[in-house]
Design a protein around this motif. Sequence first.
Motif, PDB file in Angstrom:
ATOM      1  N   ASP A  20       0.470  -0.816   0.172  1.00 12.92           N
ATOM      2  CA  ASP A  20      -0.236   0.106   0.007  1.00 12.92           C
ATOM      3  C   ASP A  20       0.758   1.287  -0.472  1.00 12.92           C
ATOM      4  OD1 ASP A  20       1.031   0.369   2.156  1.00 12.92           O
ATOM      5  OD2 ASP A  20      -0.840  -0.524   3.784  1.00 12.92           O
ATOM      6  N   GLY A  21       2.284   1.192  -0.358  1.00  8.64           N
ATOM      7  CA  GLY A  21       2.851   2.471   0.006  1.00  8.64           C
ATOM      8  C   GLY A  21       3.174   3.057   1.608  1.00  8.64           C
ATOM      9  N   PHE A  22       2.319   2.351   1.683  1.00  5.36           N
ATOM     10  CA  PHE A  22       3.014   3.566   3.745  1.00  5.36           C
ATOM     11  C   PHE A  22       4.156   1.983   4.857  1.00  5.36           C
ATOM     12  CE2 PHE A  22       0.754   5.287   6.442  1.00  5.36           C
ATOM     13  CZ  PHE A  22       1.705   4.803   8.091  1.00  5.36           C
ATOM     14  N   VAL A  23       5.240   3.312   4.640  1.00  5.54           N
ATOM     15  CA  VAL A  23       6.517   2.434   5.499  1.00  5.54           C
ATOM     16  C   VAL A  23       6.314   3.449   6.298  1.00  5.54           C
ATOM     17  CG1 VAL A  23       8.708   3.193   4.864  1.00  5.54           C
ATOM     18  CG2 VAL A  23       7.629   3.049   2.906  1.00  5.54           C
ATOM     19  N   PHE A  24       6.407   2.479   7.653  1.00  4.65           N
ATOM     20  CA  PHE A  24       7.064   3.244   9.026  1.00  4.65           C
ATOM     21  C   PHE A  24       8.441   3.722   8.564  1.00  4.65           C
ATOM     22  CE2 PHE A  24       3.699  -0.113   9.077  1.00  4.65           C
ATOM     23  CZ  PHE A  24       2.343   0.796  10.025  1.00  4.65           C
ATOM     24  N   GLY A  25       8.643   4.528   9.410  1.00  5.28           N
ATOM     25  CA  GLY A  25      10.263   4.915  10.021  1.00  5.28           C
ATOM     26  C   GLY A  25       9.854   5.948  11.473  1.00  5.28           C
ATOM     27  N   ASN A  26      10.891   5.945  11.849  1.00  7.83           N
ATOM     28  CA  ASN A  26      10.952   6.891  12.621  1.00  7.83           C
ATOM     29  C   ASN A  26      12.337   7.977  12.459  1.00  7.83           C
ATOM     30  OD1 ASN A  26      13.024   5.017  13.461  1.00  7.83           O
ATOM     31  ND2 ASN A  26      11.169   3.973  15.254  1.00  7.83           N
ATOM     32  N   THR A  27      12.732   8.582  13.661  1.00  6.62           N
ATOM     33  CA  THR A  27      13.652   9.298  13.943  1.00  6.62           C
ATOM     34  C   THR A  27      15.095   7.996  13.920  1.00  6.62           C
ATOM     35  OG1 THR A  27      12.846  10.575  14.911  1.00  6.62           O
ATOM     36  CG2 THR A  27      15.003  10.750  15.443  1.00  6.62           C
ATOM     37  N   SER A  28      15.108   6.793  14.511  1.00  7.83           N
ATOM     38  CA  SER A  28      16.530   5.797  14.726  1.00  7.83           C
ATOM     39  C   SER A  28      16.188   5.081  13.116  1.00  7.83           C
ATOM     40  CB  SER A  28      16.018   4.675  15.172  1.00  7.83           C
ATOM     41  OG  SER A  28      15.914   5.249  16.539  1.00  7.83           O
ATOM     42  N   GLY A  30      15.552   7.290  10.198  1.00  8.00           N
ATOM     43  CA  GLY A  30      15.933   8.229   9.288  1.00  8.00           C
ATOM     44  C   GLY A  30      17.508   8.123   9.810  1.00  8.00           C
ATOM     45  N   ASN A  31      17.969   8.210  10.318  1.00  5.79           N
ATOM     46  CA  ASN A  31      19.379   8.173  11.575  1.00  5.79           C
ATOM     47  C   ASN A  31      19.863   7.242  10.679  1.00  5.79           C
ATOM     48  OD1 ASN A  31      19.309  10.300  12.667  1.00  5.79           O
ATOM     49  ND2 ASN A  31      18.733   9.271  14.551  1.00  5.79           N
ATOM     50  N   ALA A  32      19.733   5.855  10.675  1.00  2.29           N
ATOM     51  CA  ALA A  32      19.872   4.614   9.670  1.00  2.29           C
ATOM     52  C   ALA A  32      20.617   5.033   8.284  1.00  2.29           C
ATOM     53  CB  ALA A  32      19.539   3.418  10.768  1.00  2.29           C
ATOM     54  N   VAL A  33      19.645   5.631   8.113  1.00  2.00           N
ATOM     55  CA  VAL A  33      19.682   5.357   6.350  1.00  2.00           C
ATOM     56  C   VAL A  33      20.872   6.933   6.508  1.00  2.00           C
ATOM     57  CG1 VAL A  33      19.055   6.730   4.396  1.00  2.00           C
ATOM     58  CG2 VAL A  33      17.276   5.389   5.823  1.00  2.00           C
ATOM     59  N   CYS A  34      20.623   7.733   7.106  1.00  2.00           N
ATOM     60  CA  CYS A  34      21.731   8.679   6.656  1.00  2.00           C
ATOM     61  C   CYS A  34      22.485   8.750   7.024  1.00  2.00           C
ATOM     62  CB  CYS A  34      21.283   9.809   8.646  1.00  2.00           C
ATOM     63  SG  CYS A  34      19.985  11.165   7.368  1.00  2.00           S
ATOM     64  N   ASN A  74      13.307  13.920   6.691  1.00  2.00           N
ATOM     65  CA  ASN A  74      12.655  15.173   7.688  1.00  2.00           C
ATOM     66  C   ASN A  74      12.702  14.685   9.262  1.00  2.00           C
ATOM     67  OD1 ASN A  74      11.164  17.056   6.046  1.00  2.00           O
ATOM     68  ND2 ASN A  74      10.375  16.141   4.963  1.00  2.00           N
ATOM     69  N   ASP A  75      13.017  13.313   8.936  1.00  2.00           N
ATOM     70  CA  ASP A  75      13.157  12.628  10.422  1.00  2.00           C
ATOM     71  C   ASP A  75      14.175  11.895  10.429  1.00  2.00           C
ATOM     72  OD1 ASP A  75      11.882  12.015  13.130  1.00  2.00           O
ATOM     73  OD2 ASP A  75      10.319  10.276  11.992  1.00  2.00           O
ATOM     74  N   ASN A  76      15.485  12.912  11.710  1.00  2.00           N
ATOM     75  CA  ASN A  76      16.365  12.797  11.599  1.00  2.00           C
ATOM     76  C   ASN A  76      17.108  13.051  12.474  1.00  2.00           C
ATOM     77  OD1 ASN A  76      18.432  14.374  10.691  1.00  2.00           O
ATOM     78  ND2 ASN A  76      17.138  14.153   8.390  1.00  2.00           N
ATOM     79  N   GLU A  77      18.374  13.191  13.396  1.00  2.00           N
ATOM     80  CA  GLU A  77      18.691  13.682  13.982  1.00  2.00           C
ATOM     81  C   GLU A  77      20.272  14.293  13.186  1.00  2.00           C
ATOM     82  OE1 GLU A  77      17.302  12.336  18.402  1.00  2.00           O
ATOM     83  OE2 GLU A  77      19.240  10.929  17.487  1.00  2.00           O
ATOM     84  N   CYS A  78      20.598  14.141  12.428  1.00  2.00           N
ATOM     85  CA  CYS A  78      21.598  14.553  11.149  1.00  2.00           C
ATOM     86  C   CYS A  78      21.537  15.347  10.084  1.00  2.00           C
ATOM     87  CB  CYS A  78      22.469  13.107  10.443  1.00  2.00           C
ATOM     88  SG  CYS A  78      21.772  11.685  11.530  1.00  2.00           S
ATOM     89  N   TRP A  79      20.615  16.521  10.487  1.00  2.00           N
ATOM     90  CA  TRP A  79      20.694  17.339   9.444  1.00  2.00           C
ATOM     91  C   TRP A  79      21.574  18.998   9.412  1.00  2.00           C
ATOM     92  CZ3 TRP A  79      19.040  22.071  12.456  1.00  2.00           C
ATOM     93  CH2 TRP A  79      18.698  21.808  13.288  1.00  2.00           C
TER      94      TRP A  79
END
Length: 164
Positions: A20-28, A30-34, A74-79
Amino acid sequence: GYNVSEGHAMEHEREEGLDDGFVFGNTSTGNAVCLLIPTVVKTQMKTLKNSAPSQFDFLLGLTLALQDNDQFLNDNECWGRGDLLESGLKALAAAWKKTLAKSNVELNIDGTYTRPGVESLLGKFENAILAVNEDGQTNLSFKWWQNKTDRNDVQTEGITERAW
């Protein structure tokens, strides 16, 4: 490492409408992707250095994945300035810039549809990154283009997703 079978299965689910295209994500996440972007780009571009088409394919797959799951922007601590998000986007943009400097023949791509389609994708991704700056907290960029005139010619509006 990346499991190709799982990647193909996930893409198949999306194409068949099973996802359905809905992806769960959070700050953690987001940090991992960064954290992973600069490392993955550097490692893969070096690993694939003898194959421009493979580098192109890798960058396309990574960019599609990042665009499809862009909550990390938008959801990370690495900005912060010089932080992981900025360095990762710079690494990805630099890899694209270097790769797209090659001819269509070297990349084994079609110049009529593939290159303009990928440039449109990159322009849309760049627009999403620039939109993050609207809060005044960041100053991110994604300069994948060779020169500003070429970037201005890239069509990003009215393009159906995955049309290329």
